[in-house]
Write an enzyme that holds these catalytic residues in place. Structure first.
Site, PDB file in Angstrom:
ATOM      1  N   GLU A 261       6.755  45.769  45.018  1.00 20.60           N
ATOM      2  CA  GLU A 261       6.392  44.456  44.464  1.00 20.60           C
ATOM      3  C   GLU A 261       6.152  43.542  45.653  1.00 20.60           C
ATOM      4  O   GLU A 261       7.088  42.995  46.230  1.00 20.60           O
ATOM      5  CB  GLU A 261       7.546  43.894  43.614  1.00 20.60           C
ATOM      6  N   CYS A 295       6.056  34.697  44.480  1.00 18.76           N
ATOM      7  CA  CYS A 295       4.984  35.685  44.659  1.00 18.76           C
ATOM      8  C   CYS A 295       3.820  35.323  43.740  1.00 18.76           C
ATOM      9  O   CYS A 295       2.675  35.640  44.027  1.00 18.76           O
ATOM     10  CB  CYS A 295       5.500  37.081  44.365  1.00 18.76           C
TER      11      CYS A 295
HETATM   12  P1  NAD Z   1      10.070  40.253  53.754  1.00 17.43           P
HETATM   13  O1  NAD Z   1       9.056  41.335  53.606  1.00 17.43           O
HETATM   14  O2  NAD Z   1      10.186  39.576  55.060  1.00 17.43           O
HETATM   15  O3  NAD Z   1      11.539  40.827  53.417  1.00 17.43           O
HETATM   16  C1  NAD Z   1      11.849  41.378  52.168  1.00 17.43           C
HETATM   17  C2  NAD Z   1      12.972  42.373  52.317  1.00 17.43           C
HETATM   18  O4  NAD Z   1      12.518  43.508  53.033  1.00 17.43           O
HETATM   19  C3  NAD Z   1      14.186  41.853  53.088  1.00 17.43           C
HETATM   20  O5  NAD Z   1      15.349  42.324  52.470  1.00 17.43           O
HETATM   21  C4  NAD Z   1      14.002  42.473  54.465  1.00 17.43           C
HETATM   22  O6  NAD Z   1      15.209  42.652  55.172  1.00 17.43           O
HETATM   23  C5  NAD Z   1      13.377  43.808  54.122  1.00 17.43           C
HETATM   24  N1  NAD Z   1      12.514  44.411  55.152  1.00 17.43           N
HETATM   25  C6  NAD Z   1      11.701  43.788  56.022  1.00 17.43           C
HETATM   26  N2  NAD Z   1      11.008  44.694  56.737  1.00 17.43           N
HETATM   27  C7  NAD Z   1      11.379  45.917  56.293  1.00 17.43           C
HETATM   28  C8  NAD Z   1      11.011  47.245  56.630  1.00 17.43           C
HETATM   29  N3  NAD Z   1      10.106  47.504  57.569  1.00 17.43           N
HETATM   30  N4  NAD Z   1      11.594  48.276  55.963  1.00 17.43           N
HETATM   31  C9  NAD Z   1      12.512  48.033  55.006  1.00 17.43           C
HETATM   32  N5  NAD Z   1      12.908  46.789  54.651  1.00 17.43           N
HETATM   33  C10 NAD Z   1      12.345  45.737  55.290  1.00 17.43           C
HETATM   34  O7  NAD Z   1       9.773  39.201  52.575  1.00 17.43           O
HETATM   35  P2  NAD Z   1      10.453  37.784  52.278  1.00 17.43           P
HETATM   36  O8  NAD Z   1       9.971  36.796  53.285  1.00 17.43           O
HETATM   37  O9  NAD Z   1      11.910  37.932  52.061  1.00 17.43           O
HETATM   38  O10 NAD Z   1       9.818  37.433  50.839  1.00 17.43           O
HETATM   39  C11 NAD Z   1       8.560  36.890  50.650  1.00 17.43           C
HETATM   40  C12 NAD Z   1       7.537  37.948  50.261  1.00 17.43           C
HETATM   41  O11 NAD Z   1       7.989  38.670  49.123  1.00 17.43           O
HETATM   42  C13 NAD Z   1       6.214  37.343  49.838  1.00 17.43           C
HETATM   43  O12 NAD Z   1       5.167  38.114  50.373  1.00 17.43           O
HETATM   44  C14 NAD Z   1       6.242  37.441  48.312  1.00 17.43           C
HETATM   45  O13 NAD Z   1       4.977  37.441  47.699  1.00 17.43           O
HETATM   46  C15 NAD Z   1       6.953  38.736  48.136  1.00 17.43           C
HETATM   47  N6  NAD Z   1       7.534  38.845  46.790  1.00 17.43           N
HETATM   48  C16 NAD Z   1       6.891  39.630  45.884  1.00 17.43           C
HETATM   49  C17 NAD Z   1       7.370  39.730  44.589  1.00 17.43           C
HETATM   50  C18 NAD Z   1       6.672  40.567  43.554  1.00 17.43           C
HETATM   51  O14 NAD Z   1       7.262  40.821  42.531  1.00 17.43           O
HETATM   52  N7  NAD Z   1       5.441  40.991  43.769  1.00 17.43           N
HETATM   53  C19 NAD Z   1       8.534  39.025  44.218  1.00 17.43           C
HETATM   54  C20 NAD Z   1       9.179  38.237  45.173  1.00 17.43           C
HETATM   55  C21 NAD Z   1       8.655  38.160  46.465  1.00 17.43           C
END
Ligand code: NAD
Length: 508
Positions: A261, A295
Site C-alpha cells: 500500500e 495517501c
Molecule cells: P516510509 O516509506 O518512509 O516508511 C514506512 C515504513 O517503512 C516505516 O515503518 C519504515 O521504517 C519502513 N521502511 C522504510 N524503508 C524500508 C525498507 N527499505 N524496507 C523495509 N521497511 C522500510 O513512509 P512514511 O513516510 O512513513 O509514510 C508516508 C508514505 O506512506 C506516503 O508515500 C504515503 O502515500 C504512504 N501511505 C500509503 C498508504 C496506502 O494505503 N496506500 C497508506 C498510508 C501511507
C-alpha cells in the site's frame, strides 16, 4: 500527556518489543517519540535488536501452531472484545494518535473508530471465510476449495496512520488464523505500544497464546530484516513507493508474498457540470486534511476551463479562511507536518514547481512564533501548474494542491491517469455520461474512483488500495481477507474406481 499514557497503561513501559503480555529486554538503540504539535519528547523506548527479534519470531511460530487450530468464530469473538476495549479507550488512544502524529483530534478519534469497525468486520468474517465447491468431471468425486492461514504476517506501517492501518491488517490476519509481527513507524512508536497493550489485556483474559500478536520497534533496518526473513509468509507494507520497491524486490527474491500500500497522487476532476458547492469543499478537505499527509490526499485538481476562474476564486477564498494551529484544539483546520524533513520537502516542491513555470496563487511558507515552536507548521497552498511537470508527477507529503485545466472530458481522464501512481480519484459532475465514462474500463486507472465525493476518507467495507506504483495491494473490506490465507483445492473420490481427469486411461 502523562494522564493519557497512564490511562492507556503504558506510562512505565520503555521496551519496544512484545509478544503479548511479555515485554522483552533488548540491547537495541534508544528510540524517542517527539510530538510535531509542540516538539516535546513524549517518551523513549528501547528498540528491538537482532536477538529479541529472533525471540519474537520463535514465539510467533509456536503460537501459530495453536492459533490456527482455534475455530475461526472463537478467534472472531476475541477480536470482538478488542473492539470493545477500543471503544472504552477511544478517547485516550485518539488523543495520543493526534499528539504523536499531529493529525486533528477528530481524525485521531476517526482512526480509532476505523479500528473498532474492522474488529466488527473481522467478527462477521469469522463465519464467512467461504470457499467454493465445484462439480467434478469424474463420477463419484467431489471438489472444493478451502482457505488456510499463511503463518506469520509481518506488518510494516507508515507514520500517517499510526494505528488504523495496522488494525486493517492484523484483525483480518488474526481472524484468518495467522499470527502478526508489527513494525510500526519509528515516528509513531507510542501509539503502537498502546495498541499492543490493549490487545495483550484482551488476550490474557481469553487465554490466547503468547506470540499471536507481536510488536517490534525500530527503523528501516527492522523492516528490511522482516523482508529478508523466509519465516515471514506475508509482508504487508504501507509507506512510500521507494520503500515498497525495496520490500518487493527482497521478498520476491525468496518468493514470499507481499501486500503493498504505497504512495498516491490523487486527482479530482471538476467538470463544468459539477455542483461547486460540493466540489470546492471536497477539494479543500481532500487537500488540507491531515495537513496533506494522507495517501489519498487530493494533490491535483483538474478543472474545466469554462469554470476554472470561478473555482480558483472560490478556492482562494476557502484557503484564506483556514485556521492553522494545535490539532488538539478543534478550532483549527490544519495541524503540523510530521517533522522538519517533511517541511523541507514542502519548501523544495514549491521551489521546484516555480522553477518549472508553476505559479503560487495563495500564500505559502513555514509559520513562526510561540504557537508553532515545533517548526513543523506550514501554510497549505495552491499552485497553477501543468500535469507534465516533474514536481506534479511526484507525491510530496504536504498540503500543496496543483491546479490544472482541461477542455474535453477525455483529456481530463488522460491527465488524471498520466502519473505513475494509481490510488484514489474522483469526478465532480452531475452529468451521467461523464460519471459513467470516468468509472468505465477506459476511465480512471486507480484502485478507488469516486463520483461527487473527494479522494480521501474511505470506508472499511470496501477493498482499499491502488494500482501502478501504489503497489496493487488491497486491504480492509470486501474479499481482501484472501490475501492473508492460502487457497487449497481438494478433490475427494468416494467411488470404487480410479477415473482420471481428461479421460486419460492408465490400465494396469
Ligand atoms: P516510509 O516509506 O518512509 O516508511 C514506512 C515504513 O517503512 C516505516 O515503518 C519504515 O521504517 C519502513 N521502511 C522504510 N524503508 C524500508 C525498507 N527499505 N524496507 C523495509 N521497511 C522500510 O513512509 P512514511 O513516510 O512513513 O509514510 C508516508 C508514505 O506512506 C506516503 O508515500 C504515503 O502515500 C504512504 N501511505 C500509503 C498508504 C496506502 O494505503 N496506500 C497508506 C498510508 C501511507
Amino acid at each position: 500527556m502523562k494522564d493519557i499514557l497512564l490511562a492507556l497503561g503504558i506510562e512505565e513501559i520503555n521496551k519496544g518489543t512484545s509478544t503479548g503480555n511479555d515485554w522483552l529486554d533488548s540491547s537495541g538503540d534508544r528510540l524517542s517519540s517527539f510530538s510535531p504539535v509542540d516538539g516535546e519528547r513524549i517518551a523513549t523506548l528501547v528498540e528491538t535488536d537482532e536477538q529479541s527479534y529472533g525471540s519474537v519470531v520463535d514465539k510467533a511460530r509456536l503460537a501459530f501452531g495453536q492459533w490456527r487450530l482455534w475455530p475461526a468464530p472463537k478467534r472472531g469473538e476475541v477480536l470482538r472484545q478488542i473492539g470493545e476495549a477500543l471503544r472504552e479507550k477511544k478517547e485516550y488512544l485518539g488523543k495520543l494518535v493526534s499528539y504523536e502524529m499531529g493529525k486533528s483530534l477528530q481524525e485521531g478519534y476517526g482512526e480509532v473508530q476505523e479500528m473498532i469497525d474492522i474488529c466488527d468486520f473481522a467478527l462477521g468474517l469469522s463465519r464467512q471465510l467461504y470457499g467454493l465447491t465445484m462439480h467434478s468431471e469424474r463420477p463419484a468425486h467431489r471438489m472444493y476449495e478451502q482457505w488456510h492461514p499463511l503463518g506469520i504476517v509481518g506488518i510494516i506501517s507508515a507514520f500517517n496512520f499510526p494505528v488504523a492501518v495496522w488494525s486493517w491488517n492484523s484483525m483480518l490476519a488474526m481472524v484468518c488464523g495467522d499470527v502478526c509481527i508489527w513494525k510500526a513507524s519509528e515516528k509513531t512508536p507510542l501509539s503502537a505500544l498502546a495498541c499492543q497493550k490493549i490487545v495483550a489485556e484482551v488476550f490474557l483474559a481469553n487465554d490466547v497464546p503468547e506470540g499471536v500478536c507481536n510488536l517490534i520497534s525500530g527503523g528501516r533496518w527492522l523492516g528490511e530484516r522482516m523482508a529478508q526473513d523466509h519465516r515471514i509468509a506475508l509482508v504487508s507494507a504501507t509507506g512510500s513507493t521507494r520503500m515498497g520497491k525495496e520490500v518487493a524486490a527482497t521478498v520476491g527474491a525468496r518468493l514470499g508474498k507481499v501486500l503493498l500500500e504505497l504512495g498516491g497522487n490523487n486527482a479530482i476532476i471538476i467538470s463544468q457540470h459539477a455542483d461547486l458547492d460540493i466540489a470546492v469543499p471536497a477539494a479543500v478537505f481532500g487537500a488540507v486534511g491531515t495537513a496533506g499527509q494522507r495517501c489519498t490526499t487530493t494533490r491535483r485538481l483538474i478543472v474545466h476551463q469554462r469554470i476554472y476562474a470561478e473555482v480558483k476564486e472560490r478556492l482562494k477564498k476557502a484557503y484564506g479562511q483556514l485556521r492553522i494551529g494545535n490539532p488538539l484544539d478543534e478550532h483549527y483546520h490544519v495541524g503540523p507536518l510530521i517533522d522538519k524533513e517533511a517541511v523541507n520537502a514542502y519548501e523544495q516542491a514549491i521551489a521546484n514547481c516555480l522553477a518549472e513555470g508553476g505559479k503560487l496563487i495563495t500564500d505559502s511558507g513555514v509559520l513562526e512564533g510561540a504557537a508553532f515552536s515545533s517548526g513543523c507548521y506550514v501554510k497549505p497552498c495552491i499552485m497553477e501548474a501543468l500535469g507534465t511537470y516533474a514536481t506534479v508527477q511526484k507525491e510530496t507529503f504536504a498540503p500543496i494542491l496543483y491546479l490544472l485545466s482541461y477542455t474535453e472530458f477525455d483529456e481530463a481522464i488522460k491527465i488524471q491517469n498520466a502519473v505513475p501512481q494509481g490510488l484514489s480519484s474522483s469526478v465532480m459532475t452531475l452529468n451521467l455520461r461523464e460519471a459513467e465514462a470516468f468509472l468505465s474500463a477506459a476511465g480512471s486507472d486507480c484502485g478507488i474512483a469516486n463520483v461527487n465525493i473527494g479522494t480521501s476518507g474511505a470506508e472499511i467495507g470496501g477493498a482499499f488500495g491502488g494500482e501502478k506504483e501504489t503497489g496493487g495491494g488491497r486491504e480492509s473490506g470486501s474479499d481482501a481477507w484472501k490475501n492473508y490465507m492460502r487457497r487449497q483445492t481438494n478433490t475427494i473420490n468416494y467411488g470404487s474406481s480410479l477415473p482420471l481427469a481428461q479421460g486419460i486411461k492408465f490400465d494396469l
